[in-house]
Design a protein around this motif. Structure first.
Motif, mmCIF file in Angstrom:
data_model
loop_
_atom_site.group_PDB
_atom_site.id
_atom_site.type_symbol
_atom_site.label_atom_id
_atom_site.label_comp_id
_atom_site.label_asym_id
_atom_site.label_seq_id
_atom_site.Cartn_x
_atom_site.Cartn_y
_atom_site.Cartn_z
ATOM 1 N N LYS A 4 0.702 -1.129 0.039
ATOM 2 C CA LYS A 4 0.101 -0.048 -0.039
ATOM 3 C C LYS A 4 0.740 1.278 0.007
ATOM 4 C CE LYS A 4 -4.081 2.075 1.466
ATOM 5 N NZ LYS A 4 -5.364 1.686 1.256
ATOM 6 N N VAL A 5 0.524 2.217 -0.719
ATOM 7 C CA VAL A 5 1.226 3.334 -0.720
ATOM 8 C C VAL A 5 0.284 4.490 -0.795
ATOM 9 C CG1 VAL A 5 2.614 4.777 -2.438
ATOM 10 C CG2 VAL A 5 2.935 2.432 -2.433
ATOM 11 N N ILE A 6 0.567 5.494 0.190
ATOM 12 C CA ILE A 6 -0.296 6.849 -0.104
ATOM 13 C C ILE A 6 0.546 8.065 -0.106
ATOM 14 C CG2 ILE A 6 -1.836 8.215 1.636
ATOM 15 C CD1 ILE A 6 -2.450 5.611 3.052
ATOM 16 N N LEU A 7 0.145 8.780 -1.003
ATOM 17 C CA LEU A 7 1.120 9.864 -1.462
ATOM 18 C C LEU A 7 0.128 11.177 -1.548
ATOM 19 C CD1 LEU A 7 2.937 8.394 -4.492
ATOM 20 C CD2 LEU A 7 3.946 8.929 -2.030
ATOM 21 N N ILE A 8 0.533 12.396 -1.072
ATOM 22 C CA ILE A 8 -0.004 13.614 -1.312
ATOM 23 C C ILE A 8 1.043 14.478 -2.259
ATOM 24 C CG2 ILE A 8 -0.881 15.979 -0.449
ATOM 25 C CD1 ILE A 8 -2.057 14.101 1.713
ATOM 26 N N GLY A 9 0.905 14.976 -3.222
ATOM 27 C CA GLY A 9 1.786 15.834 -4.075
ATOM 28 C C GLY A 9 1.374 16.525 -5.209
ATOM 29 N N ASN A 10 2.410 17.106 -5.903
ATOM 30 C CA ASN A 10 1.747 18.220 -7.069
ATOM 31 C C ASN A 10 2.347 17.373 -8.164
ATOM 32 O OD1 ASN A 10 0.726 20.262 -5.516
ATOM 33 N ND2 ASN A 10 2.853 20.840 -4.737
ATOM 34 N N VAL A 11 1.469 17.516 -9.275
ATOM 35 C CA VAL A 11 1.594 17.018 -10.635
ATOM 36 C C VAL A 11 2.997 17.936 -11.231
ATOM 37 C CG1 VAL A 11 0.729 16.550 -12.721
ATOM 38 C CG2 VAL A 11 -0.474 16.129 -10.676
ATOM 39 N N GLY A 12 3.927 17.314 -11.732
ATOM 40 C CA GLY A 12 4.958 18.031 -12.320
ATOM 41 C C GLY A 12 5.073 18.186 -13.851
ATOM 42 N N LEU A 13 4.170 17.485 -14.515
ATOM 43 C CA LEU A 13 4.076 17.674 -16.042
ATOM 44 C C LEU A 13 2.545 17.379 -16.421
ATOM 45 C CD1 LEU A 13 7.134 15.656 -17.098
ATOM 46 C CD2 LEU A 13 6.866 18.161 -17.318
ATOM 47 N N ASP A 14 2.037 17.874 -17.330
ATOM 48 C CA ASP A 14 0.644 17.497 -17.729
ATOM 49 C C ASP A 14 0.385 16.176 -17.887
ATOM 50 O OD1 ASP A 14 -0.510 20.319 -17.709
ATOM 51 O OD2 ASP A 14 0.075 20.568 -19.994
ATOM 52 N N ARG A 66 -9.453 14.893 -17.818
ATOM 53 C CA ARG A 66 -10.348 16.173 -17.856
ATOM 54 C C ARG A 66 -10.063 16.957 -16.941
ATOM 55 N NH1 ARG A 66 -16.313 13.938 -17.156
ATOM 56 N NH2 ARG A 66 -15.398 12.193 -16.305
ATOM 57 N N TYR A 67 -9.491 16.583 -15.594
ATOM 58 C CA TYR A 67 -9.332 17.499 -14.717
ATOM 59 C C TYR A 67 -7.920 17.772 -14.191
ATOM 60 C CZ TYR A 67 -14.403 17.278 -14.462
ATOM 61 O OH TYR A 67 -15.763 17.488 -14.586
ATOM 62 N N VAL A 68 -6.951 16.849 -14.516
ATOM 63 C CA VAL A 68 -5.546 17.092 -13.900
ATOM 64 C C VAL A 68 -4.601 17.667 -14.965
ATOM 65 C CG1 VAL A 68 -3.481 15.740 -12.898
ATOM 66 C CG2 VAL A 68 -5.840 15.175 -12.496
ATOM 67 N N ARG A 69 -3.813 18.647 -14.339
ATOM 68 C CA ARG A 69 -2.780 19.360 -15.117
ATOM 69 C C ARG A 69 -1.604 19.497 -14.408
ATOM 70 N NH1 ARG A 69 -5.876 17.622 -18.228
ATOM 71 N NH2 ARG A 69 -7.281 18.911 -19.749
ATOM 72 N N LYS A 70 -0.516 20.056 -15.002
ATOM 73 C CA LYS A 70 0.662 20.616 -14.147
ATOM 74 C C LYS A 70 0.199 21.302 -13.047
ATOM 75 C CE LYS A 70 5.017 22.698 -14.585
ATOM 76 N NZ LYS A 70 5.830 23.326 -15.698
ATOM 77 N N GLY A 71 0.621 21.029 -11.917
ATOM 78 C CA GLY A 71 0.480 21.788 -10.580
ATOM 79 C C GLY A 71 -0.728 21.448 -9.761
ATOM 80 N N THR A 72 -1.527 20.571 -10.444
ATOM 81 C CA THR A 72 -2.715 19.783 -9.524
ATOM 82 C C THR A 72 -2.176 19.237 -8.439
ATOM 83 O OG1 THR A 72 -3.884 19.763 -11.471
ATOM 84 C CG2 THR A 72 -4.688 18.552 -9.582
ATOM 85 N N LEU A 106 -7.056 17.574 -4.596
ATOM 86 C CA LEU A 106 -6.901 18.270 -3.545
ATOM 87 C C LEU A 106 -6.769 20.157 -4.035
ATOM 88 C CD1 LEU A 106 -4.414 16.356 -1.336
ATOM 89 C CD2 LEU A 106 -6.822 16.416 -1.300
ATOM 90 N N GLY A 107 -6.715 20.725 -2.843
ATOM 91 C CA GLY A 107 -6.562 22.190 -3.135
ATOM 92 C C GLY A 107 -7.774 22.882 -3.427
ATOM 93 N N PRO A 113 -5.357 24.309 -12.282
ATOM 94 C CA PRO A 113 -5.467 24.850 -13.622
ATOM 95 C C PRO A 113 -6.408 24.321 -14.473
ATOM 96 C CG PRO A 113 -2.970 24.237 -13.266
ATOM 97 C CD PRO A 113 -3.973 23.797 -12.005
ATOM 98 N N ALA A 114 -6.873 23.145 -14.232
ATOM 99 C CA ALA A 114 -8.115 22.518 -15.021
ATOM 100 C C ALA A 114 -9.292 22.878 -14.690
ATOM 101 C CB ALA A 114 -7.871 20.959 -15.065
ATOM 102 N N SER A 115 -9.621 23.576 -13.387
ATOM 103 C CA SER A 115 -10.833 23.811 -12.883
ATOM 104 C C SER A 115 -11.419 24.894 -13.802
ATOM 105 C CB SER A 115 -10.700 24.348 -11.413
ATOM 106 O OG SER A 115 -10.049 25.589 -11.252
ATOM 107 N N GLU A 116 -10.605 25.926 -14.440
ATOM 108 C CA GLU A 116 -11.375 26.695 -15.179
ATOM 109 C C GLU A 116 -12.220 26.466 -16.091
ATOM 110 O OE1 GLU A 116 -8.289 29.110 -17.200
ATOM 111 O OE2 GLU A 116 -7.287 29.503 -15.258
ATOM 112 N N ALA A 117 -11.939 25.334 -16.771
ATOM 113 C CA ALA A 117 -12.888 24.695 -17.704
ATOM 114 C C ALA A 117 -14.100 24.035 -17.297
ATOM 115 C CB ALA A 117 -12.422 23.238 -18.563
#
Length: 171
Positions: A4-14, A66-72, A106-107, A113-117
């Motif tokens: 089992k792996v649990i991670l919280i982090g930021n997407v580095g690339l699209d 649909r919803y994840v981009r760099k920085g999410t 999260l956040g 960035p994808a939330s604008e759409a």
């Protein structure tokens, strides 16, 4: 045995999203987790960033598309998987990745960035994908092969936290 792996982090690339010949969608996400350590001898805070490759299939891959981009910022639950492959020089290579079972966005909406759409289209930020159960805290999970358990009693509703509360933690 537990894997089992649990991670919280930021997407580095699209994300890289593909549709296979059979119609199944697969997404690959590079997730950065940063650990901050305080060195008492130098009175400095040092950071160590670890990069993880996350693989998401079918409904989770659709949500990523649909919803994840760099920085999410993402919460991921999954399991480690090591694959071996041959490189162009015919050397055996290994790669370790996380196969995601659950993903939560999260956040705040304005941080993604994808939330604008989603906001412009008038739809909600993270709609539930048909056929895929919503994970705790409004995330997404792969469908479970386990039989449905008897319904559990509902906990008393928690008071709503104002959207601009800086202490509103995602976990």
């Amino acid at each position: 045995m537990v894997n089992k792996v649990i991670l919280i982090g930021n997407v580095g690339l699209d994300p890289e999203v593909r549709t296979l010949e059979g119609g199944a969608k697969v997404a690959r996400v590079r997730l950065a987790t940063t650990e901050r350590l305080f060195d008492r001898t130098t009175n400095e805070t040092k950071e160590h960033t670890e990069w993880h490759t996350i693989t998401l299939w079918r409904g989770l891959a659709d949500v990523v598309d649909r919803y994840v981009r760099k920085g999410t910022q993402l919460y991921i639950e999954g399991r480690l998987r090591t694959r071996e492959w041959m490189d162009k020089d015919n050397n055996k290579r290994y790669t370790t990745e996380i196969l995601a079972d659950t993903m939560n966005l999260l956040g705040r909406r304005s941080d993604n960035p994808a939330s604008e759409a989603a906001q412009q289209g008038g739809s909600s930020y993270a709609p539930q994908t048909p056929g895929y159960g919503a994970a705790p805290q409004g995330g997404y999970a792969q469908p479970s092969a386990r039989p449905a358990a008897a319904p559990q009693p509902q906990a008393a509703p928690q008071p709503a936290v104002p959207a601009d509360d800086p202490d509103d933690l995602p976990f």
